[in-house]
Design an enzyme around this catalytic site. Structure first.
Site, PDB file in Angstrom:
ATOM      1  N   HIS A  38      70.293  24.118  24.711  1.00 46.95           N
ATOM      2  CA  HIS A  38      70.065  23.082  23.697  1.00 46.95           C
ATOM      3  C   HIS A  38      68.859  22.220  24.074  1.00 46.95           C
ATOM      4  O   HIS A  38      68.065  21.834  23.209  1.00 46.95           O
ATOM      5  CB  HIS A  38      71.304  22.216  23.543  1.00 46.95           C
ATOM      6  CG  HIS A  38      72.473  22.937  22.944  1.00 46.95           C
ATOM      7  ND1 HIS A  38      72.383  23.652  21.767  1.00 46.95           N
ATOM      8  CD2 HIS A  38      73.762  23.069  23.367  1.00 46.95           C
ATOM      9  CE1 HIS A  38      73.570  24.181  21.473  1.00 46.95           C
ATOM     10  NE2 HIS A  38      74.412  23.843  22.426  1.00 46.95           N
ATOM     11  N   LEU A  70      53.427  15.191   7.601  1.00 38.95           N
ATOM     12  CA  LEU A  70      54.560  16.104   7.530  1.00 38.95           C
ATOM     13  C   LEU A  70      55.852  15.351   7.237  1.00 38.95           C
ATOM     14  O   LEU A  70      56.160  14.338   7.867  1.00 38.95           O
ATOM     15  CB  LEU A  70      54.704  16.850   8.863  1.00 38.95           C
ATOM     16  CG  LEU A  70      55.934  17.745   9.023  1.00 38.95           C
ATOM     17  CD1 LEU A  70      55.831  18.958   8.103  1.00 38.95           C
ATOM     18  CD2 LEU A  70      56.090  18.199  10.470  1.00 38.95           C
ATOM     19  N   ASP A  77      68.752  29.055  15.585  1.00 40.92           N
ATOM     20  CA  ASP A  77      69.900  29.737  16.182  1.00 40.92           C
ATOM     21  C   ASP A  77      69.505  30.405  17.502  1.00 40.92           C
ATOM     22  O   ASP A  77      68.395  30.934  17.628  1.00 40.92           O
ATOM     23  CB  ASP A  77      70.431  30.785  15.202  1.00 40.92           C
ATOM     24  CG  ASP A  77      71.833  31.253  15.548  1.00 40.92           C
ATOM     25  OD1 ASP A  77      72.481  30.631  16.417  1.00 40.92           O
ATOM     26  OD2 ASP A  77      72.288  32.248  14.954  1.00 40.92           O
TER      27      ASP A  77
END
Length: 246
Positions: free
Chosen positions: A44, A138, A27
């Protein structure tokens, strides 16, 4: 993926505190841009840079699973310009990063209602899933067109179909069976949920999986969330006594 400094001490900390699966609500991109008097779309773009760095850092230090909230089912309500830019940004980032993610043994999956995404993005996502499916490093999940209630609803519909088909009885339904119908079915339980940007709410994210997760909220806006900030979150987690509702 940007090269990061590997700290044996941090790797040892991850192992000693038992942290396997981290989720992040990323956020603050638009607020970051506003603070710097830049267009919101720039925020962004910087957010993608922050994610790239963190994925490499987590991968280098042996983190098992990272699930990030990239685009919610509610985000379609944003402006057409912003939504269009985000879809193009997903395509651009995935096109540029897939080969290196694969070289670094990262398994990448997008979770959510993927049928609602643009066709070019869906094709790239399928390519990413296929290319990295057997990687053993991962596990990176990118929640896109995702909502926690949507995920649970779909799981219940799947179980309902099994009952209607005579494959299952209502009394056969267990927590483990519900888990097997979720997007995260084969991942370790969620240990730590991080939210950047200072807000203290789940925002319809991983509602089932968050049942016993530890929360960590930081005022740091996502584009500024560095490996050092991640280390701080893990250190906080390591100091907690997990009670699992007891």
């Amino acid at each position: 993926m940007t090269t990061t400094h590997i700290s044996p001490e941090f790797t040892a900390l991850l192992q000693s505190c038992g942290l396997k699966h981290v989720a992040i609500i990323m956020d603050g991109n638009r607020r970051w841009a506003k603070q710097k008097l830049l267009p919101g779309l720039v925020g962004h773009k910087k957010g993608v840079d922050a994610l790239r760095t963190l994925v490499r850092f987590g991968s280098d230090h042996g983190l098992q699973a990272l699930t990030v909230f990239a685009f919610s089912t509610e985000n379609w309500q944003r402006s057409t310009e912003e939504v269009g830019y985000l879809m193009r940004l997903f395509v651009e980032a995935l096109s540029l990063e897939l080969a290196e993610l694969h070289r670094n043994n990262v398994q990448i999956r997008f979770i959510g209602e993927l049928s609602g995404l643009p066709e070019d993005l869906r094709k790239l996502i399928q390519s990413a899933h296929t290319t990295t499916a057997t990687n053993t490093g991962l596990n990176l999940q990118i929640a896109t067109n995702y909502g926690g209630r949507q995920e649970i609803t779909q799981a219940m519909q799947a179980l309902g179909n099994d009952i209607a088909a005579g494959k299952l009885k209502p009394e056969d339904i267990t927590e483990a069976l519900i888990q097997s119908k979720l997007y995260t079915q084969d991942l370790p339980d969620l240990d730590l949920l991080i939210r950047t940007g200072g807000e203290s709410r789940l925002s319809n994210y991983l509602l089932w999986q968050s049942a016993y997760a530890e929360f960590y909220v930081t005022e740091t806006l996502w584009p500024d969330f560095s490996p050092a900030a991640f280390e701080k979150a893990v250190q906080s987690f390591a100091q907690r006594e997990r009670r699992y509702g007891q």
